[in-house]
Write a protein that holds these residues in place. Structure first.
Motif, PDB file in Angstrom:
ATOM      1  N   LYS A  63       0.826  -1.206   0.000  1.00 32.65           N
ATOM      2  CA  LYS A  63       0.000   0.000   0.000  1.00 32.65           C
ATOM      3  C   LYS A  63       0.863   1.260   0.000  1.00 32.65           C
ATOM      4  N   ASP A  64       2.114   1.118   0.434  1.00 29.59           N
ATOM      5  CA  ASP A  64       3.060   2.224   0.310  1.00 29.59           C
ATOM      6  C   ASP A  64       3.502   2.318  -1.141  1.00 29.59           C
ATOM      7  N   CYS A  65       3.888   3.497  -1.576  1.00 29.43           N
ATOM      8  CA  CYS A  65       4.241   3.719  -2.984  1.00 29.43           C
ATOM      9  C   CYS A  65       5.750   3.831  -3.166  1.00 29.43           C
ATOM     10  N   ILE A  66       6.214   3.389  -4.329  1.00 30.01           N
ATOM     11  CA  ILE A  66       7.607   3.576  -4.735  1.00 30.01           C
ATOM     12  C   ILE A  66       7.611   4.153  -6.135  1.00 30.01           C
ATOM     13  N   ILE A  67       8.462   5.141  -6.346  1.00 33.13           N
ATOM     14  CA  ILE A  67       8.659   5.701  -7.688  1.00 33.13           C
ATOM     15  C   ILE A  67      10.160   5.894  -7.859  1.00 33.13           C
ATOM     16  N   THR A  68      10.680   5.560  -9.037  1.00 29.20           N
ATOM     17  CA  THR A  68      12.127   5.595  -9.222  1.00 29.20           C
ATOM     18  C   THR A  68      12.475   6.081 -10.619  1.00 29.20           C
ATOM     19  N   ALA A  69      13.770   6.072 -10.920  1.00 31.65           N
ATOM     20  CA  ALA A  69      14.248   6.510 -12.226  1.00 31.65           C
ATOM     21  C   ALA A  69      14.273   5.315 -13.178  1.00 31.65           C
ATOM     22  N   TYR A  70      15.263   5.261 -14.044  1.00 35.02           N
ATOM     23  CA  TYR A  70      15.264   4.274 -15.125  1.00 35.02           C
ATOM     24  C   TYR A  70      15.964   2.972 -14.753  1.00 35.02           C
ATOM     25  N   LEU A  96      10.597  -6.039  -9.602  1.00 35.53           N
ATOM     26  CA  LEU A  96      10.550  -7.428  -9.132  1.00 35.53           C
ATOM     27  C   LEU A  96      10.246  -7.477  -7.635  1.00 35.53           C
ATOM     28  N   GLY A  97      10.852  -6.577  -6.873  1.00 31.49           N
ATOM     29  CA  GLY A  97      10.595  -6.516  -5.438  1.00 31.49           C
ATOM     30  C   GLY A  97       9.157  -6.172  -5.098  1.00 31.49           C
ATOM     31  N   ARG A  98       8.483  -5.415  -5.963  1.00 36.29           N
ATOM     32  CA  ARG A  98       7.086  -5.043  -5.758  1.00 36.29           C
ATOM     33  C   ARG A  98       6.124  -6.167  -6.123  1.00 36.29           C
ATOM     34  N   GLY A  99       6.654  -7.316  -6.542  1.00 34.53           N
ATOM     35  CA  GLY A  99       5.785  -8.442  -6.864  1.00 34.53           C
ATOM     36  C   GLY A  99       5.701  -8.748  -8.344  1.00 34.53           C
ATOM     37  N   TYR A 153       6.153  -0.616 -14.620  1.00 36.17           N
ATOM     38  CA  TYR A 153       5.013  -0.008 -13.911  1.00 36.17           C
ATOM     39  C   TYR A 153       4.157  -1.111 -13.316  1.00 36.17           C
ATOM     40  N   LYS A 154       3.668  -0.899 -12.107  1.00 37.19           N
ATOM     41  CA  LYS A 154       2.773  -1.876 -11.463  1.00 37.19           C
ATOM     42  C   LYS A 154       1.923  -1.134 -10.434  1.00 37.19           C
ATOM     43  N   LYS A 155       0.915  -0.446 -10.934  1.00 40.78           N
ATOM     44  CA  LYS A 155       0.114   0.439 -10.085  1.00 40.78           C
ATOM     45  C   LYS A 155      -0.567  -0.321  -8.949  1.00 40.78           C
ATOM     46  N   GLU A 156      -1.049  -1.539  -9.230  1.00 39.45           N
ATOM     47  CA  GLU A 156      -1.772  -2.289  -8.197  1.00 39.45           C
ATOM     48  C   GLU A 156      -0.882  -2.649  -7.012  1.00 39.45           C
ATOM     49  N   GLY A 170       4.881  -8.140 -21.439  1.00 37.90           N
ATOM     50  CA  GLY A 170       5.616  -7.268 -20.532  1.00 37.90           C
ATOM     51  C   GLY A 170       4.718  -6.472 -19.610  1.00 37.90           C
ATOM     52  N   CYS A 171       5.288  -5.950 -18.547  1.00 38.96           N
ATOM     53  CA  CYS A 171       4.496  -5.232 -17.547  1.00 38.96           C
ATOM     54  C   CYS A 171       3.868  -3.965 -18.119  1.00 38.96           C
ATOM     55  N   SER A 172       4.450  -3.398 -19.160  1.00 41.40           N
ATOM     56  CA  SER A 172       3.858  -2.239 -19.839  1.00 41.40           C
ATOM     57  C   SER A 172       3.463  -2.605 -21.266  1.00 41.40           C
ATOM     58  N   ARG A 173       3.133  -3.874 -21.449  1.00 40.99           N
ATOM     59  CA  ARG A 173       2.665  -4.425 -22.735  1.00 40.99           C
ATOM     60  C   ARG A 173       3.686  -4.262 -23.858  1.00 40.99           C
TER      61      ARG A 173
END
Length: 396
Positions: free
Chosen positions: A116-123, A130-133, A161-164, A149-152
């Motif tokens: 439920k906590d958010c992470i945003i990063t660079a490239y 992978l750590g986010r699931g 990206y993995k918003k959920e 792929g995760c962004s199709r």
């Protein structure tokens, strides 16, 4: 300053608390421990702090968590090495920034927070995803531009990206993710849901003006945001001491507290992130400087050896490697045998190979996908002519 200036004695001191104590005969070792009984382990080096009291160096963990740390970091390491090979085989195109060496930051951070906590990063985002699931298939398919792929297959290496799971990218513009992360934290404070945002950036982005602007308003509004500087000591090919008058990045917030963390020690990262989350929910932002190191160059186009020596790289591998540190802790506490850990690594290699094979079978995006995900659907967006009188199109 740059890691090349470290003396050999100071390097060896970093590992003293984690030196293996192999007092049991190999035949007396028990099977891999899955216990959740608490273990207390001291961090490799003390935390350095600014405008705050540091957390304890004694970290509570358990055998199950330590085994998961090893497996998680070993998977990330193997994944990035495989990505290197795929890039050289021209199956991955464009930009590709690898994370091997920095795995303890991703794994330790996840151990201290929830999805439920958010992470945003660079490239440099593969291992964070992978750590986010995220799955290995999603990683390799995205790297190769495939539909699975995760962004199709439309984002590539820099735009995972993995918003959920609270992962908001993957951003290609240096430093631009930090104001977005502060915006996520504003939404969290507005919602009063007791969650936080970790906004990650590198030492190369630490001098960006937008970072200080975002930090200023976050401090004014006491936003629950943790700014994490992953200091791998080189912004592209420029050593930190050549780019920053003050490379003590944890102090750069001035009025905002900061903490310097051994970013090659997963347990230290976990302790720091747990401390930071509790802090920002009560007092507003904090800066964590993760003292880490990347083994590859800045990107796959950078050999990584023209601005640093091979001895420096091998020295860090030998004395500070995050995977080997956890291996030593596991062996020292008799939680698994060397053979069992090697078997883990063999299993991981198979999992990575299987994911690559599956990713290769996934088709490329259809040509019409060039025109999707440009506008938000369902809002009745209208496109007008130049005179603003004639409606040219109503978008779905």
């Amino acid at each position: 300053m740059a890691l090349a200036n470290f003396s050999s004695s100071s390097r060896s001191n970093l590992l003293k608390p984690l030196a293996p104590v192999l007092s049991f005969a190999e035949t007396l070792r028990r099977p891999i421990s899955t216990s959740t009984d608490p273990l207390i382990i001291e961090t490799s080096v003390p935390f350095t702090f600014h405008n705050c009291e540091p957390p304890s160096r004694s970290v509570e963990t358990n055998p199950q968590e330590l085994i998961s740390f090893f497996r998680g970091m070993a998977t990330m390491r193997r994944m990035e090495i495989a990505a290197d090979s795929l890039y050289k085989a021209k199956l991955i195109r464009g930009f590709c920034h690898l994370y091997d060496g920095q795995e303890a930051v991703a794994v330790g951070m996840e151990a201290a927070i929830t999805k439920k906590d958010c992470i945003i990063t660079a490239y440099r985002d593969h291992c964070t995803f992978l750590g986010r699931g995220g799955t290995l298939l999603e990683v390799f398919a995205e790297l190769m531009g495939r539909q699975a792929g995760c962004s199709r297959g439309k984002g590539g290496s820099m735009h995972f990206y993995k918003k959920e799971a609270g992962f908001y990218g993957g951003h290609g513009i240096v430093g631009a993710q930090v104001p977005l992360g502060c915006g996520l934290a504003f939404a969290q404070k507005y919602s009063k849901d007791e969650t936080v945002t970790f906004a990650l950036y590198g030492d190369g982005a630490a001098n960006q003006g937008q970072l200080f602007e975002a930090l200023n308003i976050s401090a004014l509004w006491d936003l629950p945001v943790i700014l994490v500087c992953e200091n791998n000591h080189y912004g592209m090919g420029t050593a930190e001491w050549r780019a920053a008058k003050n490379p003590a990045y944890y102090k750069r917030g001035d009025y905002v507290p900061g903490l310097k963390v051994d970013g090659m020690d997963a347990l230290a990262v976990k302790q720091a992130c747990k401390f930071a989350k509790e802090h920002v929910l009560r007092k507003g932002p904090i800066i964590l400087e993760m003292d880490t190191y990347r083994y590859h160059g800045h990107s796959m186009s950078d050999p990584g050896s023209t601005y640093r020596t091979r001895d420096e790289i091998s020295g860090v591998r030998q004395e500070r490697d995050p995977v080997e540190r956890i291996r030593k802790v596991i062996l020292a506490h008799d939680l698994a045998t060397e053979k069992e850990l090697k078997d883990f690594e063999k299993e991981i290699r198979k999992e990575v190979d299987q994911a690559i094979a599956q990713a290769k079978e996934s088709p490329m995006p259809e040509p019409y996908e060039l025109f999707t995900n440009v506008h938000v659907k369902g809002l009745g967006t209208e496109a007008f002519g130049a005179d603003r009188k004639e409606v040219r199109a109503v978008l779905p």
